[in-house]
Design a protein around this motif. Structure first.
Motif, short mmCIF file in Angstrom:
data_model
loop_
_atom_site.label_atom_id
_atom_site.label_comp_id
_atom_site.label_asym_id
_atom_site.label_seq_id
_atom_site.Cartn_x
_atom_site.Cartn_y
_atom_site.Cartn_z
N LYS A 64 -2.24 -3.60 14.50
CA LYS A 64 -3.42 -4.03 15.06
C LYS A 64 -3.07 -5.53 15.57
CE LYS A 64 -8.32 -3.30 14.45
NZ LYS A 64 -9.23 -2.75 13.51
N PRO A 65 -2.45 -5.93 16.54
CA PRO A 65 -1.95 -7.40 16.68
C PRO A 65 -3.30 -8.25 16.88
CG PRO A 65 -0.81 -6.11 18.16
CD PRO A 65 -1.94 -5.13 17.51
N GLY A 66 -3.23 -9.23 16.29
CA GLY A 66 -4.54 -10.15 15.92
C GLY A 66 -5.30 -10.26 14.64
N ALA A 67 -5.14 -9.05 14.16
CA ALA A 67 -5.73 -8.80 12.81
C ALA A 67 -5.64 -9.80 11.81
CB ALA A 67 -5.50 -7.57 12.16
N LYS A 68 -6.58 -10.21 10.88
CA LYS A 68 -6.44 -11.35 10.04
C LYS A 68 -5.55 -11.18 8.87
CE LYS A 68 -10.90 -13.55 11.28
NZ LYS A 68 -12.26 -13.93 10.56
N MET A 69 -5.03 -9.61 8.64
CA MET A 69 -4.03 -9.26 7.72
C MET A 69 -2.68 -9.70 8.15
SD MET A 69 -3.72 -5.48 5.93
CE MET A 69 -2.42 -5.25 4.67
N PRO A 70 -2.15 -10.67 7.26
CA PRO A 70 -0.66 -10.88 7.55
C PRO A 70 0.21 -10.02 7.03
CG PRO A 70 -1.61 -12.15 5.60
CD PRO A 70 -2.82 -11.19 6.06
N ARG A 71 1.33 -10.08 7.48
CA ARG A 71 2.59 -9.55 6.92
C ARG A 71 3.00 -10.09 5.57
NH1 ARG A 71 8.14 -8.84 6.91
NH2 ARG A 71 8.79 -6.69 7.39
N ILE A 72 2.94 -9.20 4.72
CA ILE A 72 3.18 -9.66 3.09
C ILE A 72 4.58 -8.91 2.88
CG2 ILE A 72 2.74 -9.56 0.68
CD1 ILE A 72 0.69 -10.86 2.21
N ALA A 73 5.51 -9.97 2.43
CA ALA A 73 7.08 -9.53 2.15
C ALA A 73 7.15 -8.87 1.03
CB ALA A 73 7.84 -10.87 2.19
N LEU A 74 7.44 -7.64 1.10
CA LEU A 74 7.44 -6.90 -0.15
C LEU A 74 8.77 -6.00 -0.23
CD1 LEU A 74 3.92 -5.00 -0.10
CD2 LEU A 74 4.83 -6.62 -1.84
N SER A 75 9.61 -5.87 -1.11
CA SER A 75 10.72 -4.97 -1.11
C SER A 75 10.37 -3.65 -1.07
CB SER A 75 11.43 -5.27 -2.46
OG SER A 75 10.64 -4.55 -3.39
N ALA A 76 11.31 -3.00 -0.63
CA ALA A 76 10.98 -1.38 -0.41
C ALA A 76 10.50 -0.77 -1.37
CB ALA A 76 12.27 -0.63 0.32
N ASP A 77 10.92 -1.20 -2.64
CA ASP A 77 10.48 -0.32 -3.92
C ASP A 77 9.10 -0.89 -4.25
OD1 ASP A 77 12.86 0.75 -4.31
OD2 ASP A 77 13.61 -0.75 -5.72
N ASP A 78 8.63 -2.26 -3.88
CA ASP A 78 7.48 -2.67 -4.39
C ASP A 78 6.36 -2.14 -3.31
OD1 ASP A 78 8.11 -4.29 -6.29
OD2 ASP A 78 8.24 -5.98 -5.57
N LEU A 79 6.92 -1.92 -2.10
CA LEU A 79 6.06 -1.39 -0.96
C LEU A 79 5.70 0.07 -1.23
CD1 LEU A 79 4.46 -1.20 1.83
CD2 LEU A 79 7.06 -0.61 2.96
N ASN A 80 6.71 0.74 -1.82
CA ASN A 80 6.48 2.18 -1.91
C ASN A 80 5.72 2.33 -3.23
OD1 ASN A 80 8.11 3.36 0.09
ND2 ASN A 80 9.95 3.18 -1.40
N ALA A 81 5.74 1.52 -4.19
CA ALA A 81 4.75 1.30 -5.36
C ALA A 81 3.32 0.91 -5.12
CB ALA A 81 5.31 0.35 -6.57
N VAL A 82 3.24 0.12 -4.21
CA VAL A 82 1.86 -0.42 -3.77
C VAL A 82 1.11 0.94 -2.99
CG1 VAL A 82 0.67 -1.82 -1.96
CG2 VAL A 82 2.26 -2.74 -3.48
N ILE A 83 2.08 1.69 -2.16
CA ILE A 83 1.28 2.83 -1.56
C ILE A 83 0.85 3.76 -2.43
CG2 ILE A 83 1.83 4.60 0.29
CD1 ILE A 83 1.52 1.63 1.19
N THR A 84 1.76 4.00 -3.54
CA THR A 84 1.44 4.87 -4.31
C THR A 84 0.04 4.59 -5.17
OG1 THR A 84 3.71 5.49 -4.66
CG2 THR A 84 2.33 6.33 -6.74
N TYR A 85 0.01 3.45 -5.40
CA TYR A 85 -0.97 2.69 -6.33
C TYR A 85 -2.54 2.84 -5.33
CZ TYR A 85 -4.42 -0.47 -8.13
OH TYR A 85 -5.48 -1.05 -8.63
N LEU A 86 -2.27 2.52 -4.23
CA LEU A 86 -3.53 2.51 -3.46
C LEU A 86 -3.79 3.81 -2.91
CD1 LEU A 86 -2.63 -0.32 -0.58
CD2 LEU A 86 -4.18 -0.41 -2.47
N GLY A 87 -2.75 4.85 -2.83
CA GLY A 87 -3.02 6.12 -2.87
C GLY A 87 -3.68 7.10 -3.66
N SER A 88 -3.76 6.30 -5.08
CA SER A 88 -4.55 6.97 -6.09
C SER A 88 -5.97 6.44 -6.13
CB SER A 88 -3.69 6.53 -7.52
OG SER A 88 -4.14 5.07 -7.81
N LEU A 89 -6.32 5.48 -5.35
CA LEU A 89 -7.70 4.85 -5.47
C LEU A 89 -8.57 5.70 -4.65
CD1 LEU A 89 -6.93 1.27 -5.20
CD2 LEU A 89 -7.19 2.66 -7.08
N GLU A 90 -8.95 6.94 -5.05
CA GLU A 90 -9.89 7.94 -4.25
C GLU A 90 -11.59 7.58 -4.77
OE1 GLU A 90 -8.60 11.71 -4.43
OE2 GLU A 90 -6.87 11.54 -3.25
#
Length: 327
Positions: A301-327
């Motif tokens: 979504k070019p132009g969105a206010k959400m910037p690109r956050i520098a995350l390592s591959a392991d941290d990115l996978n962990a964040v996705i796992t965490y957010l995926g648990s928030l139901e």
């Protein structure tokens, strides 16, 4: 190009598939105006064909020759057509006025009140505190009970937006500093898509809202789930994801109730995994789409206010796992 013109004619985002009292009144107006326009066009073509058929060749009469009887008939025809046009316009204007008045008069008996705020380019949705249930904030997905009037209070914090769920109601502009409201009534369960109908910037086309109409029991159950704070991470991967989320810029823009994250720039993520889509319906809610959005939102979504956050591959996978648990 034809797809753009037919955006409001698909089943789940269609002014021609009315599923509420407000929408049906607008639907009736659409067909009335369409029938009058079609009839006017047919009559015009018919009169033109008759004129062409009955006209005499230029050499058959002098250009200066005038037939008084024919002139009187033509003047009478033109005068009658003009009078009929005025009557039709007055009738259509009157019908439109009373339809709008009827829609406005439906407010006042709402069982649910919700505030919707337009942002570039997403919708913030707030349900007020009711009894023991605290106020909740979600994004881009509006839940309503079937058959009940829902008052939607509208405002904008940046530019002019327009709230439009064509299967349920008409458009209503969101003008900064000028709150407005409308009433939604869904008469059957289903998922109805809405859209910002006022050009509001680069990603205007990707600013959709989903209305989920469900039974009162299902709505109350959803409201109770939303009332709870975010679940506590139960595994190492989820705990690492929460730590990465809180330790980067994510927590500065987003809130997750029950954690130190309390940002208000972006959507509340307390129950993000329970939603049907991401980024105002730009992506489906899947682990892959969530990873693509978090890793590089500007590519989605070019132009969105959400910037690109520098995350390592392991941290990115962990964040996705965490957010995926928030139901």
């Amino acid at each position: 190009m034809s797809t753009l013109f037919l955006t409001a004619c698909s089943d789940w985002q269609s002014a021609l598939h009315a599923h509420g009292d407000n929408a049906r009144k607008i639907f009736d107006l659409i067909w009335t105006f369409g029938a009058v326009a079609a009839t006017t066009w047919l009559l015009t073509v018919l009169v033109l064909a008759m004129a062409l058929f009955r006209s005499r060749p230029p050499e058959a009469r002098s250009p200066l020759q005038i037939d008084p009887d024919q002139e009187r008939r033509l003047n009478c025809a033109v005068g009658s057509a003009t009078a009929l046009t005025v009557v039709v316009l007055i009738a259509l204007t009157t019908g439109s006025f009373f339809a709008g008045k009827s829609i406005a008069s439906m407010s006042g008996s709402e069982t649910v009140t919700v505030r919707v705020t337009g942002h570039q380019w997403w919708w913030e949705i707030r349900y007020p505190k009711i009894g023991s249930l605290q106020a909740i904030v979600t994004a881009n997905e509006l839940h309503v009970p079937v058959g009940e009037s829902v008052k939607v209070k509208l405002d904008s914090l940046d530019v002019i937006h327009s709230f439009w769920v064509p299967s349920l109601a008409g458009k209503r502009d969101l003008i900064p500093g000028r709150p407005s409201e409308l009433t939604l009534i869904a008469d059957k369960p289903g998922v109805y898509r809405g859209q910002c109908a006022e050009f509001c910037g680069y990603q205007h086309a990707h600013m959709a809202i989903t209305v989920v109409a469900e039974s009162r029991e299902a709505f109350d159950a959803w409201r109770s789930r939303q009332d709870a704070n975010a679940v506590t991470p139960s595994g190492d991967e989820e705990r690492r994801g929460q730590a990465a989320f809180l330790g980067t810029g994510c927590a500065l823009c987003h809130a997750i109730r029950g954690t130190p994250a309390s940002g208000t720039v972006g959507p509340d993520l307390t129950h993000v995994a329970g939603r049907r889509s991401l980024a105002a319906d730009a992506l489906a809610m899947t682990p892959g789409a969530l990873a693509a959005w978090v890793a590089d939102p500007q590519s989605v979504k070019p132009g969105a206010k959400m910037p690109r956050i520098a995350l390592s591959a392991d941290d990115l996978n962990a964040v996705i796992t965490y957010l995926g648990s928030l139901e």
